[in-house]
Design a protein around this motif. Structure first.
Motif, short mmCIF file in Angstrom:
data_model
loop_
_atom_site.label_atom_id
_atom_site.label_comp_id
_atom_site.label_asym_id
_atom_site.label_seq_id
_atom_site.Cartn_x
_atom_site.Cartn_y
_atom_site.Cartn_z
N GLU A 1 0.83 -1.21 0.00
CA GLU A 1 0.00 0.00 0.00
C GLU A 1 0.86 1.25 0.00
O GLU A 1 0.62 2.20 -0.75
CB GLU A 1 -0.91 0.02 1.23
CG GLU A 1 -2.21 -0.74 1.02
CD GLU A 1 -2.99 -0.90 2.33
OE1 GLU A 1 -3.59 -1.96 2.51
OE2 GLU A 1 -2.95 0.04 3.16
N GLU A 2 1.87 1.27 0.86
CA GLU A 2 2.77 2.44 0.94
C GLU A 2 3.42 2.72 -0.41
O GLU A 2 3.72 3.86 -0.74
CB GLU A 2 3.87 2.21 1.98
CG GLU A 2 3.41 2.21 3.42
CD GLU A 2 3.03 3.61 3.92
OE1 GLU A 2 3.66 4.59 3.49
OE2 GLU A 2 2.09 3.69 4.73
N LEU A 3 3.66 1.65 -1.17
CA LEU A 3 4.41 1.79 -2.42
C LEU A 3 3.50 1.73 -3.65
O LEU A 3 3.99 1.57 -4.77
CB LEU A 3 5.48 0.70 -2.51
CG LEU A 3 6.58 0.80 -1.44
CD1 LEU A 3 7.43 -0.44 -1.41
CD2 LEU A 3 7.45 2.04 -1.70
N SER A 4 2.17 1.88 -3.44
CA SER A 4 1.25 1.65 -4.56
C SER A 4 1.55 2.56 -5.76
O SER A 4 1.52 2.09 -6.90
CB SER A 4 -0.20 1.78 -4.11
OG SER A 4 -0.39 3.06 -3.56
N ASP A 5 1.88 3.82 -5.52
CA ASP A 5 2.18 4.73 -6.63
C ASP A 5 3.37 4.24 -7.45
O ASP A 5 3.32 4.13 -8.67
CB ASP A 5 2.50 6.14 -6.11
CG ASP A 5 1.25 6.86 -5.64
OD1 ASP A 5 0.14 6.29 -5.81
OD2 ASP A 5 1.38 7.98 -5.09
N LEU A 6 4.42 3.94 -6.72
CA LEU A 6 5.65 3.48 -7.38
C LEU A 6 5.41 2.18 -8.16
O LEU A 6 5.88 2.03 -9.28
CB LEU A 6 6.69 3.25 -6.28
CG LEU A 6 8.10 2.87 -6.65
CD1 LEU A 6 9.07 3.80 -5.92
CD2 LEU A 6 8.40 1.43 -6.26
N LEU A 7 4.64 1.28 -7.57
CA LEU A 7 4.40 -0.01 -8.22
C LEU A 7 3.49 0.15 -9.43
O LEU A 7 3.70 -0.52 -10.46
CB LEU A 7 3.79 -1.01 -7.22
CG LEU A 7 4.71 -1.37 -6.03
CD1 LEU A 7 3.96 -2.21 -5.00
CD2 LEU A 7 5.97 -2.08 -6.50
N GLU A 8 2.53 1.08 -9.32
CA GLU A 8 1.65 1.33 -10.48
C GLU A 8 2.45 1.93 -11.63
O GLU A 8 2.26 1.57 -12.78
CB GLU A 8 0.51 2.27 -10.10
CG GLU A 8 -0.72 1.52 -9.59
CD GLU A 8 -1.71 2.46 -8.88
OE1 GLU A 8 -1.83 3.63 -9.30
OE2 GLU A 8 -2.33 1.99 -7.91
N LYS A 9 3.34 2.85 -11.28
CA LYS A 9 4.17 3.47 -12.31
C LYS A 9 5.02 2.42 -13.03
O LYS A 9 5.11 2.40 -14.24
CB LYS A 9 5.07 4.54 -11.68
CG LYS A 9 5.27 5.76 -12.56
CD LYS A 9 6.25 6.74 -11.95
CE LYS A 9 5.57 7.83 -11.13
NZ LYS A 9 6.56 8.65 -10.38
N ALA A 10 5.62 1.53 -12.24
CA ALA A 10 6.44 0.46 -12.83
C ALA A 10 5.58 -0.43 -13.72
O ALA A 10 5.99 -0.79 -14.83
CB ALA A 10 7.11 -0.35 -11.72
#
Ligand SMILES: Nc1nc2c(ncn2[C@@H]2O[C@H](COP(=O)(O)OP(=O)(O)O)[C@@H](O)[C@H]2O)c(=O)[nH]1
Ligand SMILES: [Mg+2]
Length: 293
Positions: free
Chosen positions: A107-116
């Protein structure tokens, strides 16, 4: 009793180096998992860590939650939330709370993971580093996260080399060098609770004194648990007499019937550390304005 202030910054050179190395290694990870002892969340954190973490995603793990007072653990979670920090109670040695941790990290990294993912990198591994002061359960947590894939034993602080990555059963990759921090002993009380929980060795504060002061803290915070375990009446009118009575009732006597205070001091701390007194938390959250130790 001696003034322990000279012990507060043991080997500052080594510590500075360890902190610098942690700061360097942090650049290589997506997220930081910081272990603290749920019984002493204040004293088992190194305040300098926040500064080197900066804006990097960061989750506090209230480890040894099995030994801590569940209501107090909850209060700490709320307290961190107010500071914009996510905290999760875990019991690393039984893998308790590990699934919550994995979910929270995603959850904390959702933005980064979505971007990837939008660039075609779905299921990109999440790289994490475990940091914390000694004895808060870093190695245990790494092993719990590693699952069957790999096991780690022992910290190897201060060794300058490229970190390796520990693959896990899930999408996490863990740096194989945990960030070893040192506790910052900001007050006499911090020294006492760190010795009481076994986080620091006894050279900081004499064991008899640490135990006696811990008894006073426990008698005031958990009178029912203390009278149950040591068969004394609380509240006590005299702390020292109560300590002696507890020792007598536990058979800590020397020849001639004198009370063996040193033996009882160790016994009390041993009871505390093994959870035999019950689930206890020695520190409650205080407002930021009051955190002067
Ligand atoms: N009761 C309890 N003990 C734990 C837990 N996690 C770790 N420990 C114990 O705490 C001690 C320190 O753990 P370790 O992983 O070596 O800490 P490190 O120094 O931060 O790497 C060990 O004896 C562990 O077995 C926990 O959740 N509950
Ligand atoms: Mg370790």
């Amino acid at each position: 009793m001696s003034d322990n202030r000279s012990n507060i910054n043991w080997f500052p050179g080594h510590m500075r180096k360890a902190l610098n190395q942690t700061a360097e290694n942090l650049k290589l990870v997506d997220i930081v998992f910081e272990t603290v002892d749920a019984r002493i969340p204040f004293s088992s954190r190194n305040p300098e860590l926040n500064q080197i973490i900066g804006n990097k995603p960061h989750i506090i793990l209230l480890n040894k939650a099995d030994l801590a007072d569940p209501d107090k653990t909850n209060e700490w979670v709320q307290h961190y939330r107010k500071q914009g920090l996510r905290a999760i109670p875990i019991q690393a040695n039984r893998k308790g709370g590990i699934d919550n941790l994995k979910k929270a990290a995603e959850e904390e990294l959702s933005d980064l993971l979505e971007k990837a993912a939008s660039k075609g990198r779905t299921g990109r591994p999440i790289r994490a580093m475990v940091v914390g002061v000694p004895n808060t359960g870093k190695s245990t947590l790494i092993n719990a996260l590693a699952g069957k894939k790999s096991a780690v034993t022992g910290d190897r602080p201060g060794v300058t080399r490229a970190p390796k990555w520990i693959k896990t059963d899930s999408r996490f990759e863990l740096m194989d060098m945990p960030g070893v921090l040192w506790p910052k002993i900001q007050s006499k009380r911090s020294g006492i609770v760190l010795v009481a929980t076994g986080a620091v060795k006894e050279e900081v504060i004499d064991v008899l004194e640490a135990s006696y002061e811990t008894m006073k803290i426990l008698n005031s915070l958990y009178p029912e648990l203390m009278s149950e375990r040591y068969k004394v009446e609380l509240p006590a009118s005299d702390d020292y007499e109560t300590f002696q009575e507890m020792a007598r009732k536990r058979g800590c006597l020397m020849s001639g019937g004198r009370i063996d205070e040193d033996r009882f001091a160790r016994l009390l701390l041993d009871d505390l550390q093994s959870g035999r007194i019950g689930r206890i938390t020695l520190e409650v959250p205080v407002l930021k304005e009051n955190t002067d130790g």
